[in-house]
Scaffold this motif. Structure first.
Motif, PDB file in Angstrom:
ATOM      1  N   ALA A  32       0.814  -1.222   0.000  1.00 33.93           N
ATOM      2  CA  ALA A  32       0.000   0.000   0.000  1.00 33.93           C
ATOM      3  C   ALA A  32       0.845   1.269   0.000  1.00 33.93           C
ATOM      4  O   ALA A  32       0.536   2.244  -0.691  1.00 33.93           O
ATOM      5  N   ASP A  33       1.927   1.265   0.748  1.00 41.43           N
ATOM      6  CA  ASP A  33       2.732   2.490   0.861  1.00 41.43           C
ATOM      7  C   ASP A  33       4.195   2.287   0.504  1.00 41.43           C
ATOM      8  O   ASP A  33       5.016   3.184   0.742  1.00 41.43           O
ATOM      9  N   THR A  34       4.550   1.140  -0.054  1.00 37.85           N
ATOM     10  CA  THR A  34       5.958   0.836  -0.305  1.00 37.85           C
ATOM     11  C   THR A  34       6.161   0.363  -1.737  1.00 37.85           C
ATOM     12  O   THR A  34       5.414  -0.495  -2.233  1.00 37.85           O
ATOM     13  N   LEU A  35       7.191   0.941  -2.387  1.00 37.02           N
ATOM     14  CA  LEU A  35       7.574   0.558  -3.744  1.00 37.02           C
ATOM     15  C   LEU A  35       8.977  -0.017  -3.714  1.00 37.02           C
ATOM     16  O   LEU A  35       9.868   0.539  -3.050  1.00 37.02           O
ATOM     17  N   THR A  36       9.190  -1.126  -4.428  1.00 37.09           N
ATOM     18  CA  THR A  36      10.540  -1.626  -4.651  1.00 37.09           C
ATOM     19  C   THR A  36      10.826  -1.485  -6.141  1.00 37.09           C
ATOM     20  O   THR A  36      10.137  -2.077  -6.983  1.00 37.09           O
ATOM     21  N   LEU A  37      11.808  -0.668  -6.472  1.00 42.43           N
ATOM     22  CA  LEU A  37      12.096  -0.302  -7.848  1.00 42.43           C
ATOM     23  C   LEU A  37      13.516  -0.693  -8.216  1.00 42.43           C
ATOM     24  O   LEU A  37      14.436  -0.562  -7.397  1.00 42.43           O
ATOM     25  N   HIS A  38      13.688  -1.155  -9.452  1.00 38.97           N
ATOM     26  CA  HIS A  38      15.029  -1.350 -10.001  1.00 38.97           C
ATOM     27  C   HIS A  38      15.256  -0.260 -11.040  1.00 38.97           C
ATOM     28  O   HIS A  38      14.476  -0.093 -11.977  1.00 38.97           O
ATOM     29  N   ILE A  39      16.346   0.483 -10.860  1.00 38.20           N
ATOM     30  CA  ILE A  39      16.636   1.620 -11.745  1.00 38.20           C
ATOM     31  C   ILE A  39      17.987   1.405 -12.392  1.00 38.20           C
ATOM     32  O   ILE A  39      18.976   1.093 -11.700  1.00 38.20           O
ATOM     33  N   ASP A  40      18.043   1.562 -13.693  1.00 40.91           N
ATOM     34  CA  ASP A  40      19.337   1.627 -14.358  1.00 40.91           C
ATOM     35  C   ASP A  40      19.265   2.637 -15.488  1.00 40.91           C
ATOM     36  O   ASP A  40      18.196   3.157 -15.822  1.00 40.91           O
ATOM     37  N   SER A  41      20.410   2.917 -16.062  1.00 41.33           N
ATOM     38  CA  SER A  41      20.519   3.944 -17.096  1.00 41.33           C
ATOM     39  C   SER A  41      21.068   3.324 -18.369  1.00 41.33           C
ATOM     40  O   SER A  41      22.237   2.915 -18.408  1.00 41.33           O
ATOM     41  N   PRO A  42      20.257   3.240 -19.421  1.00 45.34           N
ATOM     42  CA  PRO A  42      20.753   2.685 -20.684  1.00 45.34           C
ATOM     43  C   PRO A  42      21.943   3.451 -21.256  1.00 45.34           C
ATOM     44  O   PRO A  42      22.743   2.883 -22.008  1.00 45.34           O
ATOM     45  N   ARG A  43      22.083   4.720 -20.878  1.00 40.68           N
ATOM     46  CA  ARG A  43      23.204   5.511 -21.410  1.00 40.68           C
ATOM     47  C   ARG A  43      24.358   5.604 -20.409  1.00 40.68           C
ATOM     48  O   ARG A  43      25.242   6.461 -20.542  1.00 40.68           O
ATOM     49  N   ASP A  44      24.341   4.709 -19.402  1.00 44.11           N
ATOM     50  CA  ASP A  44      25.426   4.619 -18.424  1.00 44.11           C
ATOM     51  C   ASP A  44      25.666   5.940 -17.699  1.00 44.11           C
ATOM     52  O   ASP A  44      26.806   6.406 -17.549  1.00 44.11           O
ATOM     53  N   ALA A  45      24.597   6.543 -17.232  1.00 43.71           N
ATOM     54  CA  ALA A  45      24.717   7.769 -16.447  1.00 43.71           C
ATOM     55  C   ALA A  45      25.391   7.469 -15.107  1.00 43.71           C
ATOM     56  O   ALA A  45      25.333   6.351 -14.596  1.00 43.71           O
ATOM     57  N   THR A  46      26.007   8.478 -14.542  1.00 41.73           N
ATOM     58  CA  THR A  46      26.747   8.301 -13.297  1.00 41.73           C
ATOM     59  C   THR A  46      25.904   8.570 -12.065  1.00 41.73           C
ATOM     60  O   THR A  46      26.309   8.254 -10.944  1.00 41.73           O
ATOM     61  N   SER A  47      24.737   9.161 -12.255  1.00 36.97           N
ATOM     62  CA  SER A  47      23.922   9.548 -11.116  1.00 36.97           C
ATOM     63  C   SER A  47      22.458   9.453 -11.501  1.00 36.97           C
ATOM     64  O   SER A  47      22.086   9.666 -12.661  1.00 36.97           O
ATOM     65  N   VAL A  48      21.614   9.121 -10.543  1.00 40.53           N
ATOM     66  CA  VAL A  48      20.184   9.064 -10.788  1.00 40.53           C
ATOM     67  C   VAL A  48      19.459   9.737  -9.631  1.00 40.53           C
ATOM     68  O   VAL A  48      19.876   9.653  -8.461  1.00 40.53           O
ATOM     69  N   ILE A  49      18.381  10.462  -9.968  1.00 39.92           N
ATOM     70  CA  ILE A  49      17.573  11.187  -8.986  1.00 39.92           C
ATOM     71  C   ILE A  49      16.128  10.792  -9.195  1.00 39.92           C
ATOM     72  O   ILE A  49      15.638  10.773 -10.330  1.00 39.92           O
ATOM     73  N   LEU A  50      15.429  10.494  -8.118  1.00 37.23           N
ATOM     74  CA  LEU A  50      14.010  10.177  -8.169  1.00 37.23           C
ATOM     75  C   LEU A  50      13.250  11.218  -7.358  1.00 37.23           C
ATOM     76  O   LEU A  50      13.578  11.455  -6.186  1.00 37.23           O
ATOM     77  N   ARG A  51      12.263  11.833  -7.978  1.00 37.67           N
ATOM     78  CA  ARG A  51      11.415  12.788  -7.269  1.00 37.67           C
ATOM     79  C   ARG A  51      10.009  12.211  -7.164  1.00 37.67           C
ATOM     80  O   ARG A  51       9.425  11.771  -8.162  1.00 37.67           O
TER      81      ARG A  51
END
Length: 771
Positions: free
Chosen positions: A653-672
Motif C-alpha cells: 500500500a505504501d511501499t515501492l521496490t524499484l530497479h533503476i538503471d541507465s541505458p546511457r550509463d549515467a553516473t547519477s540518478v535522482i528520483l522525485r
C-alpha cells in the motif's frame, strides 16, 4: 566628567586614532598570518610543504567527483603510496548515506583506511580527509591539500623513528562533497567501529589563510588545551565552534563524532572565491596554508598518539580566543556569570554618572534604547549594499558574496557603519548628553553577552569581554585617574583590547560569510564603535556647542561621496577576467517522454554567456517535478538517447521496490516523488544494503527525493516507503557530467566558470512513472 578633555586635543586625537587603527591591523594580522612553508630539504621528522606539494600535484590535476575515473585513479595512487610507507591499507567499498528534509542520498564510496599500529593503544587517532572533489574543479585545496598533508604526516611519523603508543589511522574518505557519504560508511569499518579516540579532520573553503580550528566535539576543554600546548601558531576561537554548531553545515567530522569519537576540525578559508570552482588549483594554493595544515596535523598526531585517549573528553567546553596573538582560555561555565558581571559594571557606571549629575536615569535609558539604532542601521545598510551590487552585477549572486577583489566594498561597509554610528551620536549628543549616550551604548555589548551566554555561551566573550574592559576603563577614568593623560591612557588601552576582540571577529565573519551576509560583520563593527565612545568623547567639542557647518553638512557629504566612489571602484576591480571569472549555472534537461529538451539555469539574472542559452522563465517544457525553485529556460536541441529505465519489483500500500538503471550509463540518478517519503533502502552490487529514515519535505519541488551517486552498470534497487497510501508519481532523472555532447553548445569563455550548484553542467534525461 566622562568627557574630561585633554590638552592638544587635535594631536592627541590623531595619535589615538592611529594607535587604535594599528591595534586593529595587528590583531587581524595575528589571526591571519601563516608560518612560511618548509622546503624539501627539511629534516625527515618535520612536515615539509614542498614535499607535500609533490604529492598534491599527482592528486589535483582535474576534477575527481565520486565515481569518476579520476577519483579511482587517485584512490590507486594513494593506496600505493601509503602502502610504501609501511601502513596496512584497506579499501572499504560500501554504500554511504545522508538525509536531509525530504531527501535521501546514497552513493557507492571507496574509503582508504591505512593503519599504523601503536605499541600500547588506548584508542585510535584518525587523520581524516577526503579524496573526492566537487565536479567543478580539481580541488587542490578542497580537499587535496589535506590528503597530501596526511600522506606527508604519515611519512614524517614513520621516518621520525619513535613509534606511537596509540593506533594511527589515515582515513581518506570518498563522497564527502555529496554529504559525507564516505565518512558515514567508515564508522562501520573495524578500524573505527566501537573504538574510542580522536578524529583530526582537515578541510578548506578557499586557497589561502591559516589552518583554523572551527569545530570540535562536545566536551572539548582537554582537546583545546592540547591544541594550544602543541600546535605552533594556533588559530581559531570558541565563537567559531559555537556558531558552527548552530549551522546546518557538516563535514566528515559529523558522522565520525556521532559514532562516539572525539574530534577537531580545521580549515583555511581565505580567497574563498576560488572554492568549488575550476580555480581551486595547485598553482593558486598558498604553500604556507598547506604547511600550516601539515604542521598542525603532525603536532597533534604526535601528541595525541602518546596520550591516554580515554581522558581527552572533558565534562565541559572551553571558551578561548586570542588577543594580539596571546591565547585566553577559561571554562565555558564562566560565560554567564561574566556576562552578568558586565551588566553589573554598566549599572555601576550609570550610578556614578547619576551621582555626579552628568546624566539622569531616564536619559541613560533613552541612550540605551537608541543605541540599538546604529547596530540595526549598519546591518541593514550592509545588506542593502549587497542587494545594490547584485542588481548592478547579477553574476555576483552565484558567488554568494565571496568576491575576488572585495576591498573597495569592504571600505564601503566601513563607511556605512561609521555613518550609522556618527549619525546616531551627533543627532542625540546635545539632546541626551554624552554621558547618557556613552553609558547607554555600553549596555548593548553587555546585554548581547548575556544573550549569547544563555544560548551560545562559548561565543559570549565576543561581547562580554569588550563590555567589561570598556566599562571598567570608563569607571576608572571617572573615579581613579587624577590627570587627563592618565584617564586617556586607560581608555586607549581599553580601546586596543576591545579592538583585538571585535575587529578580528568581524574580519573572520566577512571572510567566511562574504558580502551576502555583510550585516553580521557590520553589526560587530557597530558594537565595536559603541565600545570606543568613552575614548572618542575625549576629543569632541563640548556637548553644549552646536556642531559646526563642517560637522552637520561636510561629514554626510563626504560619506556619500566615499560610498558613491567606492562602488564603481569595486565593480571595476571585480570585472570578469580569466584570472577573476564570473560564475554561471547551466544544465541540459531532456524529457524522454515528450522529446522536449530545455536549457535550464538557476541564476538570479542570467549573465551574458548564460543568456545565449536561456530566454525566459517558462517551465512548461520541463519534466514534472524537475524544477526546484525559479529557473530560467530556453529551447535546446534534442538528443537521441534513452531515458532511465525503472521496473517495479514489488508493491504494498505504501511501499515501492524499484530497479533503476541507465541505458546511457549515467553516473547519477535522482528520483522525485509527488508525495513525502519516510524510509528508503538501497541495494547496489555486492555492498551491504543501506537504509535511512526521512522526515520533512523538499522545498520548492515535489516533496520526496532520492539520489544515488556512482550508479553501477547493473543499476540499483530502491525500496521506498512513502508517507501515505495510493498511486505515486515518480520522475526519474539520470545525469552525466559535461555539456559538450549537446549539439550547438557554446563553451564558456575564459572569464566564465561553472558555479557551485550540484545540478549544473549536467545532461539530465528524465522519464515519469506512475505506480
Amino acid at each position: 566628567m566622562i568627557a574630561r578633555h585633554v590638552p592638544r586635543r587635535l594631536a592627541a586625537g590623531l595619535l589615538t586614532t592611529l594607535t587604535v587603527v594599528l591595534a586593529a591591523w595587528v590583531s587581524i594580522a595575528a589571526e591571519s598570518s601563516v608560518p612560511p612553508p618548509r622546503g624539501k630539504d627539511a629534516s625527515p621528522e618535520v612536515f615539509s610543504a614542498e614535499r607535500a606539494l609533490q604529492r598534491l600535484r599527482d592528486i589535483a590535476t582535474t576534477a575527481r567527483p565520486i565515481g569518476s575515473p579520476e577519483n579511482r585513479r587517485i584512490e590507486d595512487t594513494l593506496v600505493r603510496r601509503l602502502s610504501e610507507l609501511g601502513l596496512s591499507v584497506e579499501v572499504q567499498r560500501a554504500v554511504g548515506t545522508r538525509t536531509a528534509a525530504g531527501l535521501a542520498t546514497f552513493g557507492r564510496v571507496d574509503n582508504i583506511v591505512a593503519t599504523l599500529p601503536g605499541t600500547d593503544p588506548t584508542g585510535v587517532v584518525v587523520l581524516a580527509a577526503h579524496h573526492d572533489s566537487a565536479p567543478m574543479g580539481p580541488g587542490a585545496a578542497d580537499d587535496g591539500a589535506a590528503v597530501a598533508a596526511a600522506v606527508e604526516t604519515a611519512r614524517a611519523l614513520v621516518d621520525g623513528g619513535k613509534p606511537l603508543r596509540n593506533d594511527l589511522v589515515v582515513l581518506v574518505t570518498d563522497g564527502e562533497e555529496d554529504g559525507a557519504l564516505g565518512a558515514g560508511a567508515a564508522v562501520r569499518h573495524p578500524a573505527l567501529a566501537g573504538r574510542t579516540g580522536v578524529v583530526l579532520n582537515f578541510e578548506a573553503r578557499g586557497v589561502a589563510g591559516p589552518s583554523t580550528l572551527f569545530e570540535t566535539s562536545e566536551g572539548n576543554a582537554a582537546l583545546v588545551r592540547t591544541v594550544h600546548d602543541v600546535v605552533p601558531h594556533t588559530r581559531g576561537n570558541s565563537a567559531l565552534v559555537q556558531l558552527y554548531r548552530l549551522l546546518p553545515n557538516n563535514t566528515d567530522l559529523t558522522p565520525l563524532t556521532r559514532a562516539g569519537l572525539a574530534g577537531l576540525n580545521f580549515a583555511f578559508f581565505h580567497d574563498a572565491s576560488r572554492y568549488h570552482t575550476a580555480q581551486d588549483t595547485v598553482d593558486r594554493l598558498d604553500p604556507a596554508s598547506l604547511q600550516h595544515h601539515g604542521t598542525t596535523m603532525l603536532a597533534l598526531a604526535r601528541a595525541l598518539g602518546d596520550t591516554d585517549l580515554t581522558t581527552v573528553t572533558a565534562s565541559h567546553d572551553a571558551t578561548y580566543f586570542s588577543v594580539f596573538g596571546l591565547t585566553v582560555r577559561y571554562p565555558g561555565a564562566v560565560a554567564v556569570p561574566l556576562a552578568v558581571g558586565a551588566c553589573a559594571l554598566v549599572v555601576l557606571l550609570g550610578w556614578l554618572v547619576r551621582r555626579r549629575r552628568q546624566a539622569t536615569v531616564p536619559r541613560m535609558l533613552l541612550g540605551a534604547a537608541s543605541a540599538a539604532a546604529p547596530i540595526v542601521v549598519a546591518a541593514v545598510s550592509a545588506q542593502a549594499l549587497w542587494q545594490v551590487l547584485v542588481s548592478l552585477r547579477p553574476g555576483y549572486d552565484l558567488m554568494g558574496g565571496l568576491l575576488h577583489a572585495p576591498r573597495a566594498f569592504e571600505f564601503t561597509l566601513l563607511v556605512l557603519t561609521a555613518v550609522s554610528l556618527l549619525g546616531w551620536y551627533f543627532l542625540l549628543r546635545r539632546r541626551l548628553g554624552p554621558a547618557a549616550l556613552v553609558t547607554g551604548a555600553l549596555c548593548w555589548p553587555a546585554a548581547l553577552g548575556v544573550g549569547l551566554g544563555l544560548f551560545a555561551p562559548n561565543a559570549a566573550y565576543v561581547f562580554t569581554v569588550p563590555a567589561v574592559v570598556s566599562t571598567l576603563a570608563a569607571i576608572a577614568a571617572l573615579t581613579v585617574a587624577r590627570r587627563p593623560s592618565h584617564s586617556l591612557l586607560i581608555l586607549v588601552i581599553a580601546a586596543c583590547l576591545t579592538t583585538a576582540v571585535l575587529v578580528p571577529m568581524a574580519h573572520t565573519a566577512l571572510l567566511g560569510m562574504g558580502l551576502a551576509l555583510a550585516g553580521v560583520p557590520a553589526a560587530l563593527l557597530a558594537v565595536w564603535g559603541l565600545t570606543l565612545l568613552p575614548l572618542a568623547e575625549r576629543f569632541l567639542p563640548r556637548a553644549e556647542r552646536r556642531p559646526g557647518l563642517g560637522m552637520t553638512v561636510g561629514v554626510p557629504v563626504v560619506a556619500v561621496l566615499l560610498v558613491v566612489a567606492s562602488i564603481p571602484v569595486g565593480l571595476a576591480a571585480n570585472d570578469s577576467t580569466a584570472d577573476n571569472p564570473v560564475r554561471s549555472h547551466l544544465a541540459y534537461v531532456l524529457d524522454a517522454d515528450t522529446g522536449v529538451a530545455r536549457w535550464v539555469s538557476g541564476e538570479h539574472e542570467p549573465t551574458g554567456w548564460t543568456r545565449r542559452h536561456v530566454v525566459d522563465r517558462d517551465l512548461s517544457g520541463l519534466p514534472p517535478g524537475y524544477a526546484r525553485g525559479e529557473l530560467w529556460t530556453g529551447p535546446a536541441p534534442g538528443l537521441d538517447v534513452d531515458g532511465p529505465d525503472v521496473r517495479l519489483s514489488a508493491r504494498t500500500a505504501d511501499t515501492l521496490t524499484l530497479h533503476i538503471d541507465s541505458p546511457r550509463d549515467a553516473t547519477s540518478v535522482i528520483l522525485r516523488f509527488d508525495r513525502p517519503i519516510a524510509e528508503v533502502t538501497a541495494r547496489a552490487g555486492t555492498a551491504p544494503p543501506a537504509m535511512v529514515r526521512v522526515t520533512g519535505v523538499r522545498a520548492n519541488t515535489w516533496p520526496g527525493e532520492v539520489r544515488f551517486r556512482d550508479l553501477p552498470e547493473s543499476g540499483v534497487d530502491l525500496t521506498v516507503r512513502t508517507a501515505s497510501d495510493g498511486p505515486t508519481r515518480v520522475t526519474v532523472v539520470d545525469e552525466t557530467r559535461g555539456l559538450d555532447p549537446v549539439p550547438g553548445f557554446t563553451p564558456r569563455p575564459p572569464d566564465v566558470v561553472a558555479g557551485t550548484r550540484e545540478d549544473g553542467d549536467v545532461v539530465a534525461v528524465a522519464r515519469t512513472y506512475e505506480f
